[in-house]
Design an enzyme around this catalytic site. Sequence first.
Site, PDB file in Angstrom:
ATOM      1  CG  HIS A  82      -1.996  -1.058   1.146  1.00  0.00           C
ATOM      2  ND1 HIS A  82      -3.128  -0.793   1.819  1.00  0.00           N
ATOM      3  CD2 HIS A  82      -2.206  -1.984   0.455  1.00  0.00           C
ATOM      4  CE1 HIS A  82      -4.066  -1.635   1.584  1.00  0.00           C
ATOM      5  NE2 HIS A  82      -3.415  -2.547   0.581  1.00  0.00           N
ATOM      6  CD  GLU A  84      -1.879   4.766   2.788  1.00  0.00           C
ATOM      7  OE1 GLU A  84      -3.034   5.330   2.848  1.00  0.00           O
ATOM      8  OE2 GLU A  84      -1.669   3.742   2.161  1.00  0.00           O
ATOM      9  CB  CYS A 110      -6.841   0.274   4.344  1.00  0.00           C
ATOM     10  SG  CYS A 110      -5.314  -0.205   4.621  1.00  0.00           S
ATOM     11  CB  CYS A 120      -2.639   2.010   5.583  1.00  0.00           C
ATOM     12  SG  CYS A 120      -1.807   1.002   4.250  1.00  0.00           S
TER      13      CYS A 120
END
Length: 183
Positions: A82, A84, A110, A120
Amino acid sequence: MSDVCERANLFFRPTGVVVLTSKERQVPISLDRHLCLARLANMVAFCCVPSQSAYSVGAVIADSDGSILGVGYSRQSGPSDHAEEAALRAAKMSRKNVSGAYIYTSLEPCSMRNSKSTSCARLLIEAGIARVYFTAGEPTLFQRQCGIQLLTKAGVACFRLPGFDHQFRHANYHLFKAIHFAN
């Protein structure tokens, strides 16, 4: 990715200074700088390899002066990355301290993941990120979102920056092309 960070630091310069108040102290950073970092996060989303099961997201971590600490995007080094998470990893690899830093992301972080056990939002809390600036709320395409609630409950200040919806949709055209956007 440090090359991208260096070029971004040279390109994005703050113009006027606005003092934003936080609970701890007043932090000087320009409004223009916030918007430039949000634009950069949205631009980085276009680096993502398109996936039919995930959004293309970009993220930029900056200190309270607006200097870039890390940049990342979805699927940067693997199919389950992801944005982040990749930005945090880039900052760590550059030996940058992200405690108290801000993250700018093209989609709200998320709160749950199918691919890994730590969301995240949880990664940002554990890293000590002080503020989250996001430019799009997660559509209901994959799952219900409550990352912002998790972050705010943990004391992280969260701000949605308006005016970026078109960029998010464009970066994720591969997911939305069958949907007619009436708005």
